[in-house]
Design a protein around this motif. Sequence first.
Motif, PDB file in Angstrom:
ATOM      1  N   SER A  39     -71.763 -45.976   9.726  1.00 20.07           N
ATOM      2  CA  SER A  39     -73.124 -45.423   9.848  1.00 20.07           C
ATOM      3  C   SER A  39     -73.758 -45.352   8.459  1.00 20.07           C
ATOM      4  O   SER A  39     -73.991 -44.262   7.921  1.00 20.07           O
ATOM      5  CB  SER A  39     -73.076 -44.031  10.487  1.00 20.07           C
ATOM      6  N   VAL A  40     -74.009 -46.504   7.897  1.00 18.47           N
ATOM      7  CA  VAL A  40     -74.555 -46.582   6.543  1.00 18.47           C
ATOM      8  C   VAL A  40     -75.700 -47.585   6.516  1.00 18.47           C
ATOM      9  O   VAL A  40     -75.622 -48.643   7.158  1.00 18.47           O
ATOM     10  CB  VAL A  40     -73.477 -47.019   5.523  1.00 18.47           C
ATOM     11  N   VAL A  41     -76.765 -47.248   5.809  1.00 18.72           N
ATOM     12  CA  VAL A  41     -77.864 -48.180   5.592  1.00 18.72           C
ATOM     13  C   VAL A  41     -78.161 -48.248   4.098  1.00 18.72           C
ATOM     14  O   VAL A  41     -77.963 -47.278   3.366  1.00 18.72           O
ATOM     15  CB  VAL A  41     -79.143 -47.768   6.360  1.00 18.72           C
ATOM     16  N   ALA A  42     -78.627 -49.405   3.655  1.00 21.16           N
ATOM     17  CA  ALA A  42     -79.037 -49.575   2.263  1.00 21.16           C
ATOM     18  C   ALA A  42     -80.519 -49.927   2.253  1.00 21.16           C
ATOM     19  O   ALA A  42     -80.975 -50.765   3.042  1.00 21.16           O
ATOM     20  CB  ALA A  42     -78.228 -50.681   1.594  1.00 21.16           C
ATOM     21  N   LYS A  96     -87.914 -50.829   1.981  1.00 17.41           N
ATOM     22  CA  LYS A  96     -87.528 -51.629   3.140  1.00 17.41           C
ATOM     23  C   LYS A  96     -86.006 -51.663   3.285  1.00 17.41           C
ATOM     24  O   LYS A  96     -85.270 -51.493   2.320  1.00 17.41           O
ATOM     25  CB  LYS A  96     -88.073 -53.055   3.006  1.00 17.41           C
ATOM     26  N   LEU A  97     -85.585 -51.904   4.529  1.00 18.30           N
ATOM     27  CA  LEU A  97     -84.158 -51.957   4.831  1.00 18.30           C
ATOM     28  C   LEU A  97     -83.534 -53.158   4.129  1.00 18.30           C
ATOM     29  O   LEU A  97     -84.040 -54.282   4.202  1.00 18.30           O
ATOM     30  CB  LEU A  97     -83.959 -52.066   6.344  1.00 18.30           C
ATOM     31  N   ALA A 143     -73.681 -52.572   4.245  1.00 21.08           N
ATOM     32  CA  ALA A 143     -74.215 -51.453   3.465  1.00 21.08           C
ATOM     33  C   ALA A 143     -73.090 -50.562   2.941  1.00 21.08           C
ATOM     34  O   ALA A 143     -73.169 -50.036   1.833  1.00 21.08           O
ATOM     35  CB  ALA A 143     -75.186 -50.633   4.325  1.00 21.08           C
ATOM     36  N   ARG A 144     -72.014 -50.381   3.733  1.00 17.81           N
ATOM     37  CA  ARG A 144     -70.900 -49.526   3.305  1.00 17.81           C
ATOM     38  C   ARG A 144     -70.255 -50.051   2.035  1.00 17.81           C
ATOM     39  O   ARG A 144     -69.849 -49.276   1.157  1.00 17.81           O
ATOM     40  CB  ARG A 144     -69.853 -49.430   4.410  1.00 17.81           C
ATOM     41  N   ARG A 145     -70.165 -51.379   1.921  1.00 19.53           N
ATOM     42  CA  ARG A 145     -69.558 -51.969   0.734  1.00 19.53           C
ATOM     43  C   ARG A 145     -70.368 -51.675  -0.531  1.00 19.53           C
ATOM     44  O   ARG A 145     -69.862 -51.833  -1.644  1.00 19.53           O
ATOM     45  CB  ARG A 145     -69.403 -53.480   0.913  1.00 19.53           C
ATOM     46  N   MET A 146     -71.621 -51.257  -0.328  1.00 18.48           N
ATOM     47  CA  MET A 146     -72.485 -50.973  -1.473  1.00 18.48           C
ATOM     48  C   MET A 146     -72.415 -49.518  -1.931  1.00 18.48           C
ATOM     49  O   MET A 146     -72.948 -49.179  -2.992  1.00 18.48           O
ATOM     50  CB  MET A 146     -73.945 -51.294  -1.118  1.00 18.48           C
ATOM     51  N   LEU A 147     -71.762 -48.634  -1.132  1.00 12.64           N
ATOM     52  CA  LEU A 147     -71.702 -47.220  -1.488  1.00 12.64           C
ATOM     53  C   LEU A 147     -71.094 -47.035  -2.876  1.00 12.64           C
ATOM     54  O   LEU A 147     -69.973 -47.464  -3.142  1.00 12.64           O
ATOM     55  CB  LEU A 147     -70.882 -46.442  -0.463  1.00 12.64           C
ATOM     56  N   GLY A 148     -71.853 -46.395  -3.767  1.00 10.31           N
ATOM     57  CA  GLY A 148     -71.391 -46.132  -5.114  1.00 10.31           C
ATOM     58  C   GLY A 148     -71.399 -47.330  -6.026  1.00 10.31           C
ATOM     59  O   GLY A 148     -70.957 -47.248  -7.173  1.00 10.31           O
ATOM     60  N   ARG A 149     -71.925 -48.476  -5.527  1.00 12.83           N
ATOM     61  CA  ARG A 149     -71.864 -49.702  -6.323  1.00 12.83           C
ATOM     62  C   ARG A 149     -73.217 -50.399  -6.425  1.00 12.83           C
ATOM     63  O   ARG A 149     -73.283 -51.587  -6.728  1.00 12.83           O
ATOM     64  CB  ARG A 149     -70.853 -50.668  -5.695  1.00 12.83           C
ATOM     65  N   ASP A 201     -79.955 -49.239  -9.462  1.00 15.78           N
ATOM     66  CA  ASP A 201     -80.911 -48.161  -9.202  1.00 15.78           C
ATOM     67  C   ASP A 201     -81.922 -48.526  -8.117  1.00 15.78           C
ATOM     68  O   ASP A 201     -82.408 -47.657  -7.395  1.00 15.78           O
ATOM     69  CB  ASP A 201     -81.652 -47.797 -10.491  1.00 15.78           C
ATOM     70  N   ALA A 202     -82.232 -49.805  -7.992  1.00 15.83           N
ATOM     71  CA  ALA A 202     -83.253 -50.230  -7.032  1.00 15.83           C
ATOM     72  C   ALA A 202     -82.756 -50.219  -5.586  1.00 15.83           C
ATOM     73  O   ALA A 202     -83.558 -50.231  -4.649  1.00 15.83           O
ATOM     74  CB  ALA A 202     -83.766 -51.625  -7.389  1.00 15.83           C
ATOM     75  N   ILE A 203     -81.426 -50.204  -5.390  1.00 15.67           N
ATOM     76  CA  ILE A 203     -80.851 -50.211  -4.046  1.00 15.67           C
ATOM     77  C   ILE A 203     -80.096 -48.908  -3.830  1.00 15.67           C
ATOM     78  O   ILE A 203     -79.277 -48.504  -4.652  1.00 15.67           O
ATOM     79  CB  ILE A 203     -79.887 -51.403  -3.850  1.00 15.67           C
ATOM     80  N   ARG A 204     -80.355 -48.257  -2.700  1.00 16.49           N
ATOM     81  CA  ARG A 204     -79.690 -46.993  -2.391  1.00 16.49           C
ATOM     82  C   ARG A 204     -78.982 -47.092  -1.052  1.00 16.49           C
ATOM     83  O   ARG A 204     -79.613 -47.405  -0.032  1.00 16.49           O
ATOM     84  CB  ARG A 204     -80.719 -45.860  -2.363  1.00 16.49           C
TER      85      ARG A 204
END
Length: 338
Positions: free
Chosen positions: A32-35, A42-43, A50-56, A59-62
């Motif tokens: 249950s993660v979105v970036a 925008k999505l 998106a989960r693979r991006m958590l903490g990585r 600044d432009a992508i959350r």
Amino acid sequence: MKLFSNDIGIDLGTATVLVYVRGKGIVLKEPSVVAIDMNTNKLYAVGEEARRMLGRTPDAIRAIRPLADGVISDYDLTEAMIKSFINKVCKRRLFKPRIMICVPSGVTEVEQRAVIDAAHQAGARKVYLIEEPIAAAIGAGVDISQPRGMMIVDIGGGTTDVAVISLGSIVVSRSIKIAGDEFDEAVIKYIRKRYSLNIGSRTAEDVKISIGCVYPREKDISIDIRGGSLLTGLPQTVTVSSEEIRGAFEDVVSEIIEAVKTTLEETPPELVGDILEDGILLTGGGSLVNGLDKRLKKETGIDVFLADDIVSCVAKGSGMALENIDSLSDPTHTYYKR
């Protein structure tokens, strides 16, 4: 060309979303993660990507979780996530689907409305809600229509639902915002305090799965954990044992046990007798913490069983309930909320 059915069951979990499609079974299981792109709002990615991006992310992508404690914390992102998953499993749909969504037993009317509205906006033709313990029982193969008490303890990512079911309805229930995520947080806090080491949620989850336990293991095991030293700021590796993590988990598991005991105390005597005979059924991914069944049995004196399809039985149960909703003699039954 074979089309998907228009009946969908969704386990909208804090950590994971599972989707059940009529005639297909579980067809999707994603975090249950979105970036989102902060510059364009925008999505950017949904689910595993998106989960693979958590903490990585730059600044432009959350990368964030739009659900907290089993309910919606960000309406727009939840809507976008549901829509993305619906489109993924119903790529060739001709008609809008009917959707049954699982919610915690303690959900408020405002939270119910948020889930229903988000699903409608995501493309649902009709939306039903079902309480997670009911769905879990159905998915686990329990005949909930019988006049017999059954205790379900459903431990997800954000909430633990404890419920006693009889005649298809919840007689007594308790929902607490303590579940799998709190086990992860307990690991993070312990490692920070004991070793002055900063680790992320993914590392904490790996520790929980690898060596985490709430009941003494036959043999103590260890794992190497890598993180950033709070003292030097440099990378550091420490070795942590399962007994250490068991101690770190104590406060979390104690709250879950207390919820179970309190629910039992509020249960009518006749139904308590049924539970003593049949035992307690554990469902949900959070129930997989090593030794939880043994710890619950020790604390309550009641046999405890893990559901066969422990992770996906809630999603499976929601889909099965929707498949049979038209045949119900009373379509406004208490656990179906339009």
